[in-house]
Design an enzyme around this catalytic site. Structure first.
Site, mmCIF file in Angstrom:
data_model
loop_
_atom_site.group_PDB
_atom_site.id
_atom_site.type_symbol
_atom_site.label_atom_id
_atom_site.label_comp_id
_atom_site.label_asym_id
_atom_site.label_seq_id
_atom_site.Cartn_x
_atom_site.Cartn_y
_atom_site.Cartn_z
ATOM 1 N N ASP A 155 0.862 -1.172 0.000
ATOM 2 C CA ASP A 155 0.000 0.000 0.000
ATOM 3 C C ASP A 155 0.910 1.236 0.000
ATOM 4 O O ASP A 155 2.131 1.140 -0.176
ATOM 5 C CB ASP A 155 -1.021 -0.034 1.149
ATOM 6 C CG ASP A 155 -0.413 0.211 2.526
ATOM 7 O OD1 ASP A 155 0.827 0.370 2.619
ATOM 8 O OD2 ASP A 155 -1.176 0.250 3.517
ATOM 9 N N THR B 25 2.326 -2.113 8.834
ATOM 10 C CA THR B 25 2.701 -3.156 9.795
ATOM 11 C C THR B 25 2.993 -4.495 9.140
ATOM 12 O O THR B 25 3.545 -5.390 9.783
ATOM 13 C CB THR B 25 1.548 -3.389 10.787
ATOM 14 O OG1 THR B 25 0.393 -3.788 10.029
ATOM 15 C CG2 THR B 25 1.230 -2.134 11.588
ATOM 16 N N HIS C 200 9.280 -24.721 7.727
ATOM 17 C CA HIS C 200 8.232 -25.502 8.397
ATOM 18 C C HIS C 200 6.843 -25.290 7.803
ATOM 19 O O HIS C 200 6.017 -26.195 7.866
ATOM 20 C CB HIS C 200 8.189 -25.151 9.891
ATOM 21 C CG HIS C 200 9.329 -25.753 10.658
ATOM 22 N ND1 HIS C 200 9.360 -25.789 12.037
ATOM 23 C CD2 HIS C 200 10.484 -26.345 10.241
ATOM 24 C CE1 HIS C 200 10.495 -26.379 12.436
ATOM 25 N NE2 HIS C 200 11.188 -26.712 11.362
ATOM 26 N N ARG D 114 7.623 -34.326 8.497
ATOM 27 C CA ARG D 114 6.472 -34.139 9.393
ATOM 28 C C ARG D 114 5.749 -32.826 9.124
ATOM 29 O O ARG D 114 4.566 -32.672 9.431
ATOM 30 C CB ARG D 114 6.902 -34.239 10.858
ATOM 31 C CG ARG D 114 7.759 -33.088 11.342
ATOM 32 C CD ARG D 114 8.283 -33.333 12.760
ATOM 33 N NE ARG D 114 8.936 -32.172 13.332
ATOM 34 C CZ ARG D 114 10.188 -31.800 13.057
ATOM 35 N NH1 ARG D 114 10.912 -32.490 12.180
ATOM 36 N NH2 ARG D 114 10.712 -30.730 13.632
ATOM 37 N N HIS D 115 6.463 -31.869 8.543
ATOM 38 C CA HIS D 115 5.838 -30.569 8.277
ATOM 39 C C HIS D 115 4.861 -30.634 7.098
ATOM 40 O O HIS D 115 3.938 -29.837 7.015
ATOM 41 C CB HIS D 115 6.910 -29.514 8.022
ATOM 42 C CG HIS D 115 7.880 -29.393 9.145
ATOM 43 N ND1 HIS D 115 7.504 -28.964 10.396
ATOM 44 C CD2 HIS D 115 9.194 -29.697 9.235
ATOM 45 C CE1 HIS D 115 8.557 -28.992 11.206
ATOM 46 N NE2 HIS D 115 9.587 -29.441 10.527
HETATM 47 C C1 RB5 Z 1 -2.219 2.385 6.560
HETATM 48 O O1 RB5 Z 1 -2.265 3.544 7.304
HETATM 49 C C2 RB5 Z 1 -2.008 1.196 7.463
HETATM 50 O O2 RB5 Z 1 -3.170 0.902 8.153
HETATM 51 C C3 RB5 Z 1 -1.561 -0.007 6.657
HETATM 52 O O3 RB5 Z 1 -0.400 0.311 5.977
HETATM 53 C C4 RB5 Z 1 -1.266 -1.271 7.431
HETATM 54 O O4 RB5 Z 1 -0.407 -1.030 8.501
HETATM 55 C C5 RB5 Z 1 -2.414 -2.096 7.791
HETATM 56 O O5 RB5 Z 1 -2.296 -3.223 8.294
#
Ligand code: RB5
Length: 149
Positions: free
Chosen positions: A12, A71, A102, A136-137
């Site tokens: 994004d 994130t 794994h 096993r995986h």
């Molecule tokens: C965008 O602001 C943010 O929410 C996105 O990049 C992300 O972290 C969502 O999981």
């Protein structure tokens, strides 16, 4: 056509620069970076970019996918809704290797607001150089597949 050296990349707006750095990095390692954007800095919802890269992997067009958002979490959740995708978010190199060894992960998610450039590239390298161990995986990964219905 072979997908064996193609990596789908998407993000994004929060991760455009890091995505482009990763695309250039994997190209130096002999991979073909299929960078599907976006390029523009405007806000854009991570689910559609996670899905787009996941479709390239699930269809067999690309061997792996590397996806990014702020994130890594949201885009990972979206990618994992596509049948055949096993994507993990990694902020350390140990996990990045283990999701290949794994879990036979075919996609890696990274949070551009979580890790710096140097660590991100190490995470990518750990993911791309590790091999699925099978054994096993394999049965456990098969159980994940069975959940897809
Ligand atoms: C965008 O602001 C943010 O929410 C996105 O990049 C992300 O972290 C969502 O999981």
């Amino acid at each position: 056509m072979t997908a064996s050296n193609r990596i789908a990349l998407s993000s994004d707006h929060a991760a455009i620069q890091l995505r482009q750095i990763i695309a250039a990095h994997v190209a130096t390692k002999g991979w073909v970076a299929v960078d599907i954007g976006p390029k523009a800095p405007e806000s854009t919802p991570y689910p559609k970019h996670g899905e787009a890269a996941a479709r390239l992997v699930a269809s067999g067009d690309c061997r792996f996918g590397i996806i990014l958002c702020g994130t890594g979490q949201g885009i990972m959740m979206a990618a994992n809704k596509v049948k055949g995708i096993r994507c993990g978010v990694c902020a350390d190199t140990f996990s990045a290797g283990m999701i290949r060894q794994h879990n036979d992960a075919n996609m890696l998610a990274i949070g551009a607001r979580v890790v710096g450039e140097g660590l991100a590239l190490d995470i990518v390298d750990a993911f791309l150089t590790a091999e699925f161990e099978g054994g096993r995986h394999a049965m456990r990964v098969e159980m994940i597949r069975a959940l897809e219905g």
